[in-house]
Scaffold this active site. Structure first.
Site, mmCIF file in Angstrom:
data_model
loop_
_atom_site.group_PDB
_atom_site.id
_atom_site.type_symbol
_atom_site.label_atom_id
_atom_site.label_comp_id
_atom_site.label_asym_id
_atom_site.label_seq_id
_atom_site.Cartn_x
_atom_site.Cartn_y
_atom_site.Cartn_z
ATOM 1 C CG HIS A 1 -0.300 -9.273 -0.015
ATOM 2 N ND1 HIS A 1 0.079 -7.760 -0.060
ATOM 3 C CD2 HIS A 1 -1.587 -9.121 -0.424
ATOM 4 C CE1 HIS A 1 -0.870 -7.272 0.165
ATOM 5 N NE2 HIS A 1 -2.069 -8.166 0.216
ATOM 6 C CE1 TYR B 1 -3.189 -3.000 0.290
ATOM 7 C CE2 TYR B 1 -2.199 -3.098 2.421
ATOM 8 C CZ TYR B 1 -3.063 -3.677 1.887
ATOM 9 O OH TYR B 1 -3.988 -4.780 2.592
#
Length: 281
Positions: A123, A56
């Protein structure tokens, strides 16, 4: 305060509601000061589980979270981050090499300003990316005290591959009433194996149509609706979504992300009234 419950078989307890410091909180249109204020308000409300990732904003979300928790009692917080997926030149890239994952975690710890995170998630790894070399490196990092619990973020059959390693403590996956039978089966397998479950996309069934965008973050919701996302064509009330995810025991911690203080406070109020001993029908 927010109710708490056991996190799978880890022995830890966690609030049933957690805040994701994700893409909008790394974007230029969301002021860093606003993100930090929101995080501190969440902690004051009892929403003390925070999830983020270097994906992010190339670490910007982690940096903002790190600044926000300065001065807070670290022992009251549950912090998680991720590794393995990143952006390069606008494209998604994967690096689940042992060296890459170690470097990612160490950079995350520096941005967060902590010596260790409570949970460290891979992830979105593929089944073939959870190699023996990676698993050995992860074990070493845990022994070094860099994280407490190992998790993986997934939504496909790679979840079964993770379960086969017997190395994972946690799973992060979509949890809502509109899961398909194969999706629900994978979640059930993880629960049967004793994994703690972080539910994401819990409010998907509440997204019944577009709202007029009043800030750039709203454009993501409008785009999903325009694409005909099946999760946004029929909807439940947000509190019904939360009851399914949390009061039913479908997950241990329901993660959501928002840039709006009123949404944070409304979700905290809804979670505070949940009766964990009376699951909804």
């Amino acid at each position: 305060m927010i109710p708490r419950r056991p996190l799978g078989a880890t022995g830890a307890e966690i609030p049933v509601l957690g805040l994701g410091i994700s893409g909008p909180h790394a974007a230029a249109w969301t002021r860093a000061g606003h993100t930090e204020k929101l995080i501190r308000r969440a902690a004051a409300l009892g929403v003390t589980a925070f999830d983020t990732a270097p994906f992010y904003g190339a670490g910007e979300a982690e940096t903002r979270l790190g600044r926000a928790i300065e001065g807070l009692d670290r022992d009251t917080l549950f912090l998680s981050t991720k590794a393995g997926t990143y952006r390069e030149g606008g494209a998604w890239k994967k690096d689940f090499s042992a060296d890459g994952v170690r470097a990612s975690l160490e950079a995350s710890l520096a941005r967060l300003g902590v010596g260790a995170v409570d949970a460290f998630f891979l992830h979105g790894p593929g089944a073939d990316q959870m190699t023996d070399g990676l698993m050995t490196a992860l074990s070493d990092m845990k022994a070094e005290g860099k994280y407490r619990y190992l998790g993986m973020c997934g939504r496909g059959d790679e979840i079964y591959a993770a379960l086969d390693t017997r190395a994972f403590d946690l799973l992060m996956a979509p949890v809502h009433v509109r899961l398909t039978p194969p999706e629900a089966k994978r979640i059930s397998a993880a629960r049967d194996a004793g994994l703690g479950l972080f539910g994401i996309e819990i409010f998907s069934p509440s997204m019944g149509g577009p709202r007029i965008p009043t800030r750039p973050a709203d454009l993501r919701v409008l785009a999903k609706w325009a694409r005909g996302d099946r999760r946004m064509r029929s909807y439940l009330k947000p509190d019904e979504c939360l009851k399914y995810a949390v009061a039913s025991g479908a997950c241990d911690c329901a993660l959501f992300s928002t840039t709006r203080l009123k949404h944070l406070e409304a979700n905290a109020d809804a979670a505070r009234t949940l009766d964990l001993n009376q699951p909804p029908s």
